[in-house]
Each structure stands twice: as C-alpha cells, then as structure tokens.
Design a protein around this motif. Structure first.
Motif, PDB file in Angstrom:
ATOM      1  N   ALA A 297       7.884 -34.839  23.312  1.00  0.00           N
ATOM      2  CA  ALA A 297       8.792 -33.967  22.722  1.00  0.00           C
ATOM      3  C   ALA A 297       8.142 -33.524  21.751  1.00  0.00           C
ATOM      4  N   GLU A 298       8.242 -31.571  21.657  1.00  0.00           N
ATOM      5  CA  GLU A 298       7.582 -30.756  20.717  1.00  0.00           C
ATOM      6  C   GLU A 298       8.883 -30.461  19.941  1.00  0.00           C
ATOM      7  N   GLU A 299       8.716 -30.136  18.429  1.00  0.00           N
ATOM      8  CA  GLU A 299       9.479 -29.361  17.874  1.00  0.00           C
ATOM      9  C   GLU A 299       9.537 -28.351  17.198  1.00  0.00           C
ATOM     10  N   ALA A 300      10.689 -27.554  17.118  1.00  0.00           N
ATOM     11  CA  ALA A 300      10.986 -26.158  16.423  1.00  0.00           C
ATOM     12  C   ALA A 300      11.551 -25.804  15.283  1.00  0.00           C
ATOM     13  N   GLU A 301      11.480 -25.146  14.352  1.00  0.00           N
ATOM     14  CA  GLU A 301      12.222 -24.669  13.264  1.00  0.00           C
ATOM     15  C   GLU A 301      13.950 -23.968  14.206  1.00  0.00           C
ATOM     16  N   PHE A 302      14.865 -24.520  13.755  1.00  0.00           N
ATOM     17  CA  PHE A 302      15.478 -24.109  14.997  1.00  0.00           C
ATOM     18  C   PHE A 302      17.408 -24.055  13.759  1.00  0.00           C
ATOM     19  N   PRO A 303      16.794 -22.313  12.440  1.00  0.00           N
ATOM     20  CA  PRO A 303      17.815 -22.097  11.472  1.00  0.00           C
ATOM     21  C   PRO A 303      19.010 -21.896  12.062  1.00  0.00           C
ATOM     22  N   CYS A 304      19.822 -21.511  10.917  1.00  0.00           N
ATOM     23  CA  CYS A 304      21.193 -20.737  11.575  1.00  0.00           C
ATOM     24  C   CYS A 304      21.113 -19.854  11.538  1.00  0.00           C
ATOM     25  N   GLY A 305      22.191 -19.163  12.025  1.00  0.00           N
ATOM     26  CA  GLY A 305      22.145 -18.098  12.278  1.00  0.00           C
ATOM     27  C   GLY A 305      21.056 -17.270  13.759  1.00  0.00           C
ATOM     28  N   SER A 306      20.227 -18.692  14.172  1.00  0.00           N
ATOM     29  CA  SER A 306      19.670 -18.255  15.190  1.00  0.00           C
ATOM     30  C   SER A 306      20.231 -18.403  16.933  1.00  0.00           C
ATOM     31  N   LEU A 307      19.365 -17.955  17.402  1.00  0.00           N
ATOM     32  CA  LEU A 307      20.003 -18.441  19.053  1.00  0.00           C
ATOM     33  C   LEU A 307      18.589 -18.834  19.859  1.00  0.00           C
ATOM     34  N   LEU A 308      19.111 -19.668  21.140  1.00  0.00           N
ATOM     35  CA  LEU A 308      17.983 -20.491  21.770  1.00  0.00           C
ATOM     36  C   LEU A 308      18.608 -20.018  22.957  1.00  0.00           C
ATOM     37  N   LEU A 309      17.734 -19.579  23.584  1.00  0.00           N
ATOM     38  CA  LEU A 309      17.759 -19.836  24.541  1.00  0.00           C
ATOM     39  C   LEU A 309      17.282 -19.660  25.939  1.00  0.00           C
ATOM     40  N   LEU A 310      17.316 -20.979  27.633  1.00  0.00           N
ATOM     41  CA  LEU A 310      17.132 -21.520  28.384  1.00  0.00           C
ATOM     42  C   LEU A 310      17.080 -20.777  28.977  1.00  0.00           C
ATOM     43  N   TYR A 311      16.694 -21.083  30.511  1.00  0.00           N
ATOM     44  CA  TYR A 311      17.169 -19.866  31.460  1.00  0.00           C
ATOM     45  C   TYR A 311      15.875 -20.720  32.908  1.00  0.00           C
ATOM     46  N   THR A 312      16.217 -20.421  33.835  1.00  0.00           N
ATOM     47  CA  THR A 312      15.454 -20.351  35.282  1.00  0.00           C
ATOM     48  C   THR A 312      14.712 -19.102  35.720  1.00  0.00           C
ATOM     49  N   ASP A 313      13.999 -19.638  36.407  1.00  0.00           N
ATOM     50  CA  ASP A 313      12.461 -18.835  37.055  1.00  0.00           C
ATOM     51  C   ASP A 313      13.434 -17.198  37.228  1.00  0.00           C
ATOM     52  N   GLY A 314      14.703 -17.551  38.562  1.00  0.00           N
ATOM     53  CA  GLY A 314      15.042 -16.631  38.515  1.00  0.00           C
ATOM     54  C   GLY A 314      15.578 -15.119  37.681  1.00  0.00           C
ATOM     55  N   LEU A 315      15.607 -15.629  36.244  1.00  0.00           N
ATOM     56  CA  LEU A 315      15.538 -14.186  35.557  1.00  0.00           C
ATOM     57  C   LEU A 315      13.381 -13.759  34.830  1.00  0.00           C
ATOM     58  N   SER A 316      12.560 -15.330  35.070  1.00  0.00           N
ATOM     59  CA  SER A 316      11.755 -14.302  34.670  1.00  0.00           C
ATOM     60  C   SER A 316      10.916 -13.275  35.700  1.00  0.00           C
ATOM     61  N   GLU A 317      11.555 -14.051  36.642  1.00  0.00           N
ATOM     62  CA  GLU A 317      10.793 -13.383  38.146  1.00  0.00           C
ATOM     63  C   GLU A 317      11.695 -11.721  38.830  1.00  0.00           C
ATOM     64  N   ALA A 318      12.506 -12.287  38.198  1.00  0.00           N
ATOM     65  CA  ALA A 318      13.900 -10.740  38.455  1.00  0.00           C
ATOM     66  C   ALA A 318      12.189  -9.240  38.470  1.00  0.00           C
ATOM     67  N   ARG A 319      12.629  -8.623  39.565  1.00  0.00           N
ATOM     68  CA  ARG A 319      11.823  -7.530  40.101  1.00  0.00           C
ATOM     69  C   ARG A 319      12.983  -6.776  39.995  1.00  0.00           C
ATOM     70  N   ASP A 320      11.186  -5.665  39.862  1.00  0.00           N
ATOM     71  CA  ASP A 320      12.180  -4.214  40.314  1.00  0.00           C
ATOM     72  C   ASP A 320      12.034  -4.064  41.534  1.00  0.00           C
ATOM     73  N   ALA A 321      12.414  -2.355  41.671  1.00  0.00           N
ATOM     74  CA  ALA A 321      12.127  -1.686  43.171  1.00  0.00           C
ATOM     75  C   ALA A 321      10.286  -1.247  43.090  1.00  0.00           C
TER      76      ALA A 321
END
Length: 375
Positions: A297-321
């Motif tokens: 497990a790797e650790e990262a700071e998660f301070p107050c007011g922050s947002l964490l976004l987890l997603y599948t590759d349907g987001l990062s591999e969405a293509r335009d025309a």
C-alpha cells in the motif's frame, strides 16, 4: 480553453443533428403520403404513386403507436382512393388492385406494429430486471460515510443498459473507510458474475482484514476460485483491474493498492491536481499464475477540502471524433469543485461532449471528499 469549447460545440452539434434526424424519420410516413399525392396528381395516368401510399403505413409501424399506424394506413388508403375517384378510374381493374394492395399493406403494418410494441415491452421488462440487478450488485453509496462526502456514478456506453463489468464499492470499517473501483475483463453475464464475486469478497474482507494488502489478497483468491469454476477462455485468462483505497479516521491520508488500474486523481482545494501513480506496478487481480508480487500500500496526503477521484478506463479512453483521448488529469487540473457530486456531474458532461454522445465503453466513477470543517 478554446479546444474545450470547440469539443463542447461539436457535442452540441452532434446532439442537434441527432434530434433533426429523429424528427425527419418520424415525419417519413406523412411525407410519403404527400409525395404520393403530388406524384399521382402531376404525372400522366399511366404512372401511379401507389408505392408511396403502400410504404407509408409500413414505415409508420415501427415508429408510431397503434393509433398512429392505423391513422397512417387510413390516410394512405383515402389518398389513394380519392385520387382514383377524382380521375374517374376507380372501377378499372388496375386501380382496384392498387387500392387492395394499399389496404393489405395497411393491415400488415398494424400487425407489425403490435409485434414491435410487444417486443418493446419485453425489452423494457428486461431493462427493469437489469436495473434491479445493477442496483443489487452496485448499490449507490450513501452521500456521507465515515465523515467523508461520497458520490458514485455508473455510465453505460449503450443507452438503456444498466449492467456491465465496471464496479465500485465504499464501506465504513473498523480500519477506516475502504474503497474499491475495478473493471472486469470481458462483457455480458460472465463479467457481471465476476463483479458480484469481487464485490462480495471486498465487503467481507474489508471488515475482517487489518491491512489493505490483505484485502487485495482475499480478492485475488476469490477470483482464482471463480476462474477454476468457469469453463472456456475465462477460466484461464480472466482478470480484473482494480484500485483499493483506505482512508483512516485518525490521519489525513489515503492508502492505495493499485492492481493494473488507471491511477486515481487527488484534487486539492486550491486547484492543484496530483496523479497518484504507483511506484511499483502490479498485475491485475486474477493473474496470480503469471507471478506473485507482494502488495504494498502506498500512502498520500489527503488534506481537508480535497477530492479523490477513482475511475475506470471508460473515462481515460473516451475518444472524440478525431481519436483523441479524454485526459482527466489535464481537464481537471486547476479547477475547484464544491464536492464530489459536482465533480462527477462535470466529468460526465465533459465526456459526453468529448465523445459526441458516442462512448464505446462503460464508465464507473467514485469520488470521495474530505470536508474542510467538521459539521
């Protein structure tokens, strides 16, 4: 900014074109009748517009309701008959044959309409069952869990589809809030079965295992058991990419175990964005036969007011025309959001505009926010 506006405009233009096409298609039965009347009126008697009159109710059958289909058939029959009466040729054998043809086609169109509507109801029933299954396997998490703000979205690539191989889960445990976002290889019922296995194993392991690494190993063993149970290709090649997260109560950090999945994003309250890439890349879950590496497990700071976004590759591999990928790290850097709901709503809207509404893969999104102050 100009590129973003241009892509948004392309998405709006695509939606407008789609709307115009739908309106034109629905108008086809009426246009066929009008064209048949004009054609029959303006051409010599040896030419006939009967094909247009016959085509109108057949076109209306899959597009209109039963009443609309009947009305179209009646209008076509009256138009055909009226023209023959006007030209004083109704009693001729050829004219009677044409009228009988239009009448027969109109009756057939009504029967086709009934079959199409019955199939539509069956499809709607199947969609309802799929939606119920989706909610059972992936219930929408509460808006607040363990003092954190939570939002999740599942966006299917196919309109009306509710179930697939993408997944998310959030659970409050004695060790903090634990998260899962994953993507099962494959489609169909096999993928749904694997999702159910992974989610079930995660729910149990998240409560029982003291470390996030142990949770990952429990999921690995669960998929291995599932692989031996299946027949065919999936028994040997099935795998699941996943990110496991843990947010302890006593520290402003997030711990992550990444098993071959797109890296989460951490959005700060000041617009700073950090890509939480793993230092050591690991194989997806279910591929233990190819090698064994200990999870760390790797650790990262998660301070107050922050947002964490987890997603599948349907987001990062969405293509335009033009084939360009949607890069969430580039798109979201420098932007501030009041909460997880607003973040996911904007991401979904931007992906829809980027792809012109023609996404090719499902997309699961999970966002967790640490409030700036305790209520």
């Amino acid at each position: 900014m100009g590129q973003r506006e241009e892509q948004s405009e392309r998405g709006e233009d695509g939606a407008a074109d789609s709307t115009r096409t739908r309106h034109l298609v629905r108008a086809l039965p009426v246009l066929l009748i009008v064209f048949g009347i004009v054609f029959d009126w303006l051409t010599p008697s040896q030419f006939t517009g009967s094909p247009f009159f016959a085509g109108a109710p057949l076109t209306a059958a899959p597009l209109y309701s039963l009443r609309g289909t009947v009305a179209t058939g009646v209008a076509a029959l009256l138009g055909m008959t009226g023209l023959r009466v006007w030209n004083h040729v109704l009693e001729e054998a050829e004219s009677l044959t044409e009228v009988a043809t239009v009448l027969t086609v109109a009756v057939l169109a009504v029967l086709i309409n009934r079959v199409v509507r019955r199939s539509g109801k069956q499809l709607e029933s199947a969609r309802s069952v799929s939606e119920a299954a989706q909610r059972a396997v992936l219930p929408e998490p509460a808006e607040r869990i363990g003092g954190l703000d939570v939002a999740a979205r599942y966006e299917a690539a196919q309109a009306g589809a509710f179930i697939g191989g993408d997944m998310y889960a959030v659970q409050d445990t004695p060790y903090g809030v634990r998260l899962l976002v994953g993507d099962v290889r494959g489609k169909g019922l096999g993928a749904v079965e694997a999702v159910a296995v992974v989610i079930g194993a995660f729910r149990e392991a998240a409560e029982q295992e003291t470390t996030l690494e142990a949770v990952a190993q429990r999921l690995e063993r669960a998929l291995a058991r599932e692989g031996t149970r299946r027949d065919g290709l999936d028994a040997f090649e099935g795998f699941t990419t996943a990110v496991l997260g843990e947010i302890p109560r006593d520290r402003s950090v997030v711990r992550l175990v990444n098993r071959g999945h797109p890296p989460p994003l951490l959005l700060g309250a000041n617009g700073r964005l950090r890509v939480l890439d793993p230092r050591e890349h690991a194989l997806p879950l279910g591929m233990g036969d190819l090698g064994v590496w200990p999870d760390r497990a790797e650790e990262a700071e998660f301070p107050c007011g922050s947002l964490l976004l987890l997603y599948t590759d349907g987001l990062s591999e969405a293509r335009d025309a033009a084939g360009e990928f949607y890069d969430p790290a580039v798109r979201l850097r420098g932007r501030v959001f009041p909460g997880p709901d607003e973040l996911l709503a904007l991401v979904v809207d931007e992906v829809t505009a980027h792809t012109g509404g023609r996404a090719t893969d499902d997309m699961a999104l999970l966002s967790v926010g640490r409030p700036s102050a305790s209520p």
